[in-house]
Every structure is written in structure tokens, then in C-alpha cells.
Design a protein around this motif. Structure first.
Motif, PDB file in Angstrom:
ATOM      1  N   ALA A 176      65.515  44.834  25.674  1.00 30.56           N
ATOM      2  CA  ALA A 176      64.664  43.638  26.609  1.00 30.56           C
ATOM      3  C   ALA A 176      65.389  44.314  28.161  1.00 30.56           C
ATOM      4  N   TYR A 177      64.191  44.424  29.192  1.00 26.54           N
ATOM      5  CA  TYR A 177      64.936  44.272  29.943  1.00 26.54           C
ATOM      6  C   TYR A 177      64.287  42.805  30.860  1.00 26.54           C
ATOM      7  N   GLN A 178      64.954  41.967  31.614  1.00 23.93           N
ATOM      8  CA  GLN A 178      64.550  40.499  32.394  1.00 23.93           C
ATOM      9  C   GLN A 178      64.946  40.632  33.532  1.00 23.93           C
ATOM     10  N   ALA A 179      64.038  41.457  34.788  1.00 24.61           N
ATOM     11  CA  ALA A 179      64.757  40.849  36.252  1.00 24.61           C
ATOM     12  C   ALA A 179      65.036  40.020  36.727  1.00 24.61           C
ATOM     13  N   SER A 180      64.727  38.882  36.313  1.00 26.33           N
ATOM     14  CA  SER A 180      65.523  37.738  37.021  1.00 26.33           C
ATOM     15  C   SER A 180      66.309  36.766  36.550  1.00 26.33           C
ATOM     16  N   ALA A 181      67.311  37.752  35.834  1.00 21.49           N
ATOM     17  CA  ALA A 181      68.322  37.755  34.709  1.00 21.49           C
ATOM     18  C   ALA A 181      69.092  38.261  34.197  1.00 21.49           C
ATOM     19  N   ARG A 189      73.402  42.352  16.279  1.00 25.61           N
ATOM     20  CA  ARG A 189      73.341  40.813  15.150  1.00 25.61           C
ATOM     21  C   ARG A 189      74.562  41.422  14.380  1.00 25.61           C
ATOM     22  N   GLY A 190      76.201  41.636  14.427  1.00 27.54           N
ATOM     23  CA  GLY A 190      77.364  42.209  14.173  1.00 27.54           C
ATOM     24  C   GLY A 190      76.896  42.215  12.172  1.00 27.54           C
ATOM     25  N   SER A 191      77.975  42.965  12.137  1.00 27.02           N
ATOM     26  CA  SER A 191      77.959  42.508  10.128  1.00 27.02           C
ATOM     27  C   SER A 191      78.811  41.879  10.095  1.00 27.02           C
ATOM     28  N   ASP A 192      79.815  41.127  11.110  1.00 30.06           N
ATOM     29  CA  ASP A 192      80.709  39.761  10.434  1.00 30.06           C
ATOM     30  C   ASP A 192      80.055  38.790  11.087  1.00 30.06           C
ATOM     31  N   GLY A 193      78.193  38.393  11.262  1.00 29.32           N
ATOM     32  CA  GLY A 193      78.222  37.139  11.209  1.00 29.32           C
ATOM     33  C   GLY A 193      77.644  36.422  12.553  1.00 29.32           C
ATOM     34  N   PHE A 194      78.474  37.333  13.706  1.00 32.44           N
ATOM     35  CA  PHE A 194      78.031  36.922  14.687  1.00 32.44           C
ATOM     36  C   PHE A 194      77.127  38.178  15.519  1.00 32.44           C
ATOM     37  N   ASP A 195      76.671  37.478  16.512  1.00 26.76           N
ATOM     38  CA  ASP A 195      75.362  37.752  17.507  1.00 26.76           C
ATOM     39  C   ASP A 195      76.333  38.432  18.696  1.00 26.76           C
ATOM     40  N   TYR A 196      75.795  39.085  19.677  1.00 27.40           N
ATOM     41  CA  TYR A 196      76.595  40.018  20.727  1.00 27.40           C
ATOM     42  C   TYR A 196      75.926  40.591  21.187  1.00 27.40           C
ATOM     43  N   ALA A 197      75.975  40.236  23.107  1.00 29.97           N
ATOM     44  CA  ALA A 197      74.584  40.463  24.048  1.00 29.97           C
ATOM     45  C   ALA A 197      75.593  41.163  25.097  1.00 29.97           C
ATOM     46  N   TYR A 198      74.889  42.130  25.362  1.00 33.67           N
ATOM     47  CA  TYR A 198      75.662  43.006  26.321  1.00 33.67           C
ATOM     48  C   TYR A 198      74.414  42.891  27.708  1.00 33.67           C
ATOM     49  N   MET A 199      74.859  42.461  28.998  1.00 31.26           N
ATOM     50  CA  MET A 199      73.230  42.782  29.738  1.00 31.26           C
ATOM     51  C   MET A 199      74.132  42.692  30.937  1.00 31.26           C
ATOM     52  N   HIS A 200      73.162  43.504  31.661  1.00 30.90           N
ATOM     53  CA  HIS A 200      73.432  43.782  34.002  1.00 30.90           C
ATOM     54  C   HIS A 200      73.557  46.026  33.393  1.00 30.90           C
ATOM     55  N   PHE A 201      72.853  46.081  31.992  1.00 29.62           N
ATOM     56  CA  PHE A 201      72.825  47.528  32.206  1.00 29.62           C
ATOM     57  C   PHE A 201      72.260  48.484  33.038  1.00 29.62           C
TER      58      PHE A 201
END
Length: 262
Positions: A176-181, A189-201
């Protein structure tokens, strides 16, 4: 002849009398994701007594495992989400203390920063930014103040346009895109059980929702979209599901372990 007929008959009686997993007593076997039965129900009831908000349904699912890992961290135990006989006795004993007003470990808040053991480095996980980078100063760290909230990730400062790759294999959960943040961002959603978020692309992610990605696969480029002071990757790791029952943990120890493979 009668003696030989008696052997299978006796075996059948024993099999009928043997308790199944549904009748297992708590502590008589190891419990993990996929286990079910009366012992799982007893474990969940004890965890609820300790304040962990899980359903008591007799099925050991991901939410039960996450609560167990939180309990293990608070008790300074091996954090693996697997309950053996010793841990089961501890949980029951703590629940009994709690019920009678005694002291017992309380569940950590949802933003508890203590991390589980980091995912393995090397071939299974890679560093998210290709090329030169830095971890910045104190303001880039997990838990740094951000007005009315705290920083939920670790910033990786790098030049505009450097390639960002997925740290693990997994499935794209959100894009998604979020202009304010967050600007242009993606959650895997990693296959290791963790979720990973990558921002400001710099631009939209290179992958779409539902796609499978491999560790090291390009997913975007470093940018400064959204609320960002200069180009960098804002990187979050969630123990459990992102914004849906999980909680963010400090990514820095994991990131540092993955630099060994650069």
C-alpha cells in the motif's frame, strides 16, 4: 489354536483401552502447534488465568504458541513455544498462585520489546539493503520517541534507489501507500513465523499481494516517501501477525546477524 487367537484379542483390548491425545493429561507429552486435546485445554485455561488473552478451545494454534513464547521470555526459559512436562508444571503452579492472590509472572504488554531468538542467519535470511548503509543514531532505533508513540522498527540509511530485498522467504501480505507515515510499503509474512514490514520505498513495491518471494528477491528501492527525513528503509519485525494480534520487536540484533553474509 485358542492361545494364538487370544493374542490379537488381547492386543485389541489394549488398543481400545489406550488413551488418545484427547484424553492426555497435561505434562504427559510435549505440546506444540498442531496438538489438541484435554491437556491443551488445561494449558490454555491456566494461561488465561495468568492474563493471556487466548481461547480455551483445546487446539494449540499460533495464538497459543505466541502466548507461550511470551511466558517463556518472562520466565527466562528457552523460547520455542513447545511445552514439556517441566514447563507445564510451572504454568499450572503460576496459575494457581495467581488464582489465590500470590505472586506470579504477569504477561508482558503488547509492545514488549524483548525479542525471541533471532531467525537463523546465512542461507535462510539475508540483509535487506544491497550496497552501503548505516544504522544511524539513537533516533533510528526501535523504541525511540516519536511524539505520541515510539518507533516500531529500525531505520537503515542508504542512498536513494538502492535495492531492497526480502530478508526471508514468504508471502506478500500487504502492499500500500500511506502519505502521512509509511509512504510506499510492503509487509511480507515470512515462512519463519515472523512478519516483516518495509517502508518508504521510492515507488510502489515490486511485488503484489499474495505473491511468494524468496530470501534475497528484490521487492523495492530505498526512498523517502511518506513521513521520512531523507532516504532510508524503515524495517519492522513482528512476532506474530502485523497489526493483527502480533507485536513489534527490536530488529537490530537480527539485522546485525545478517550483515555477516554480506
Amino acid at each position: 489354536m485358542q492361545r494364538y487367537l487370544a493374542i490379537p484379542l488381547a492386543l485389541a483390548v489394549l488398543l481400545l483401552a489406550a488413551p488418545g491425545s484427547d484424553a492426555a493429561e497435561l505434562g504427559s507429552r510435549q505440546l506444540r502447534v498442531g496438538s489438541h486435546g484435554a491437556d491443551v485445554l488445561e494449558l490454555q485455561q491456566a494461561m488465561r488465568q495468568l492474563g493471556y488473552g487466548i481461547a480455551a478451545d483445546g487446539d494449540y494454534g499460533p495464538k497459543t504458541a505466541r502466548s507461550i513464547r511470551r511466558y517463556e521470555r518472562r520466565r527466562h526459559m528457552k523460547v520455542d513455544g513447545v511445552v514439556g512436562s517441566r514447563e507445564a508444571r510451572m504454568i499450572v503452579r503460576d496459575a494457581a498462585k495467581s488464582a489465590t492472590g500470590g505472586t506470579a509472572p504477569v504477561p508482558p504488554p503488547a509492545d514488549d520489546p524483548s525479542p525471541p531468538p533471532p531467525p537463523p542467519a546465512g542461507g535462510d535470511h539475508v540483509f535487506p539493503v544491497l550496497g552501503p548503509f548505516s544504522f544511524g543514531g539513537d533516533g533510528s532505533r526501535f523504541g525511540a520517541p516519536r511524539g505520541d508513540h515510539t518507533h516500531q522498527g529500525q531505520d537503515v540509511t542508504a542512498a536513494e534507489g538502492q535495492t531492497v530485498v526480502s530478508v526471508s522467504s514468504g508471502t506478500v501480505y500487504w502492499r500500500a501507500y500511506q502519505a502521512s507515515a509509511a509512504g510506499n510499503y510492503v509487509v511480507i509474512r515470512g515462512s519463519d513465523g515472523f512478519d516483516y514490514a518495509y517502508m518508504h520505498f521510492r515507488e510502489g513495491a515490486l511485488v503484489d499481494r499474495g505473491e511468494h518471494v524468496d530470501a534475497g528477491e528484490p521487492i523495492g528501492h530505498v526512498g523517502s516517501t511518506g513521513d521520512a527525513a531523507g532516504p532510508h528503509l524503515h524495517f519492522e519485525v513482528w512476532d506474530g501477525h502485523w497489526q493483527d494480534g502480533g507485536h513489534p520487536i527490536d530488529p537490530l540484533p537480527m539485522l546485525q546477524s545478517w550483515t555477516a553474509g554480506r
